[in-house]
Scaffold this motif. Structure first.
Motif, short mmCIF file in Angstrom:
data_model
loop_
_atom_site.label_atom_id
_atom_site.label_comp_id
_atom_site.label_asym_id
_atom_site.label_seq_id
_atom_site.Cartn_x
_atom_site.Cartn_y
_atom_site.Cartn_z
N LYS A 138 0.82 -1.22 0.00
CA LYS A 138 0.00 0.00 0.00
C LYS A 138 0.85 1.27 0.00
O LYS A 138 0.33 2.38 0.09
N CYS B 299 -5.52 1.16 -4.22
CA CYS B 299 -5.64 2.55 -3.76
C CYS B 299 -4.80 2.71 -2.50
O CYS B 299 -4.36 1.72 -1.91
N GLY C 114 -5.77 3.54 0.40
CA GLY C 114 -6.56 3.32 1.62
C GLY C 114 -6.28 1.96 2.25
O GLY C 114 -5.88 1.01 1.57
N CYS D 107 -8.78 0.24 4.18
CA CYS D 107 -10.08 -0.04 4.80
C CYS D 107 -10.12 -1.51 5.18
O CYS D 107 -9.92 -2.37 4.32
N CYS E 261 -12.44 -3.77 3.19
CA CYS E 261 -12.48 -3.46 1.74
C CYS E 261 -12.93 -4.66 0.89
O CYS E 261 -12.41 -5.76 1.01
N TYR E 262 -13.85 -4.40 -0.01
CA TYR E 262 -14.39 -5.43 -0.89
C TYR E 262 -13.33 -5.91 -1.88
O TYR E 262 -13.51 -6.93 -2.53
N LEU E 263 -12.24 -5.17 -2.01
CA LEU E 263 -11.18 -5.62 -2.93
C LEU E 263 -10.16 -6.53 -2.23
O LEU E 263 -9.27 -7.06 -2.89
N ASP F 264 -9.55 3.72 -6.31
CA ASP F 264 -10.18 4.99 -5.97
C ASP F 264 -9.51 6.04 -6.86
O ASP F 264 -8.36 6.43 -6.61
N LYS G 189 -13.43 7.95 -1.66
CA LYS G 189 -13.37 8.22 -0.23
C LYS G 189 -12.33 9.32 0.04
O LYS G 189 -11.87 9.47 1.15
N THR H 20 -7.77 7.28 4.52
CA THR H 20 -8.76 7.88 3.61
C THR H 20 -9.16 9.22 4.21
O THR H 20 -8.80 9.51 5.36
#
Ligand code: SF4
Length: 336
Positions: free
Chosen positions: A56, A86, A88, A90, A93-95, A139, A170, A205
């Motif tokens: 990341k 991205c 972020g 999170c 996260c759905y990814l 994103d 976001k 984010t």
């Protein structure tokens, strides 16, 4: 929030054939970011959470060779990508489950070729309008400062008679989009949540107030706008906080006359996602207790754990009421 800066950037030599590639390189050099010319990316953490954290902070500058765009129903006709992954972190996260163990970011520099592919897809459907989603695997706003490609895209769609763009974010770096000719052909959706959900689970984010301020700016520039409230979570005090969220939106957008759309998604997780989340965020406070959830068959061939029927109805009714109480111009597109 502060602009994201990677720790290290890998530069595909192909990307330097493009103007944007040269601009990105110069920008990163100016920021003293380590740049490695390479066709591959190396990330060697000792644990899954270390691999995740390093990825990341790693960007690969390259080109997008996709000629045939994937469908993105029901939200748009097609999806395309200016980047992938991205900055972020999170937790939900759905990814998480689709981007592998090392979800480093790819940033594509061949914007004219990407727009050419989009134009071909628009032409195929003439005289109908064709819609394109830019945020399915990334994103696009979070990485915009590296290339300026989203701005270029918004201007392209602004001039397009039959193409329409959808953006989801976001992040709050929207100033470069405010005074350009969008012609209302780009719809901005902000992914938003309560202060608790953002602070606890959506690391790196834009914060609650920053996102609402960004939405205010975008609305003030005349873009069509919408909000995705997701994932909606039930926790101590959730009602009060979602009420605050809708009140703050109303305060900032009270004079926006066009329709504001809302998409509502309750928190869910799959067994695979839970396993991965626990590896990446061993101290997570996400509620992933299967005992208190209901199993629902998902469109991607996996069971997901959602709230039981009476709780999900409670969420749906309560959030819908808040929206309708605050906005006469709201359309709730779906709750899932
Ligand atoms: S900003 Fe969006 S894509 Fe990025 S980690 Fe968060 S949920 Fe995932």
């Amino acid at each position: 929030m502060k602009l994201f800066m990677p720790d290290v950037v890998y530069m595909d030599p192909k990307s330097l054939k493009y103007d944007v590639g040269k601009i990105v390189k110069a920008y990163l050099e100016n920021q003293n970011i380590t740049i490695i010319d390479s066709r591959t990316v190396k990330i060697e953490g000792k644990t899954p959470s270390e691999n995740y954290a390093k990825a990341k902070k790693t960007v690969y500058i390259t080109v997008n060779g996709q000629k045939k765009l994937r469908s993105c129903k029901p939200s748009a006709d097609y999806q395309f990508a200016l980047s992938s992954s991205c900055p972020g972190h999170c937790e939900y996260c759905y990814l998480q489950t689709t981007q592998g163990e090392k979800p480093f970011m790819k940033v594509f520099v061949n914007i004219e070729e990407i727009l050419h592919v989009i134009q071909e897809h628009i032409d195929k459907h003439l005289p109908d309008i064709t819609t394109f989603e830019s945020g399915s695997i990334t994103d696009p706003v979070g990485l915009e400062h590296l290339t300026g490609n989203l701005k270029r895209c918004i201007e392209f769609f602004g001039k397009s008679e039959k193409g329409r763009l959808r953006v989801i974010t976001k992040y709050d770096h929207v100033d470069s989009f405010l005074n350009i000719n969008h012609n209302k052909h780009t719809k901005f959706r902000f992914s938003i949540n309560t202060r608790t959900v953002i602070d606890k689970f959506e690391h790196n984010t834009a914060r609650f107030e920053e996102r609402i301020e960004a939405a205010r700016k975008i609305a003030g520039s005349g873009y069509p706008i919408g909000f995705i409230i997701a994932p909606i979570m039930m926790y101590d005090g959730w009602e009060k906080e979602y009420k605050e969220l809708l009140n703050r939106l109303k305060c900032q957008l009270g004079d926006y006359d066009d329709t504001i759309t809302f998409e509502l998604i309750q928190h869910r997780f799959t067994a695979t996602a839970k396993e991965l989340i626990l590896k990446r965020f061993p101290k997570t406070e996400l509620d992933m207790n299967e005992q208190t959830r209901r199993l629902k068959w998902g469109p991607y061939g996996k069971f997901k754990h959602v709230y039981p029927k009476e709780k999900s109805n409670e969420i749906k009714d309560y959030i819908s009421l808040l929206i309708n109480d605050n906005f006469k111009n709201a359309t709730i597109e779906y709750f899932t």
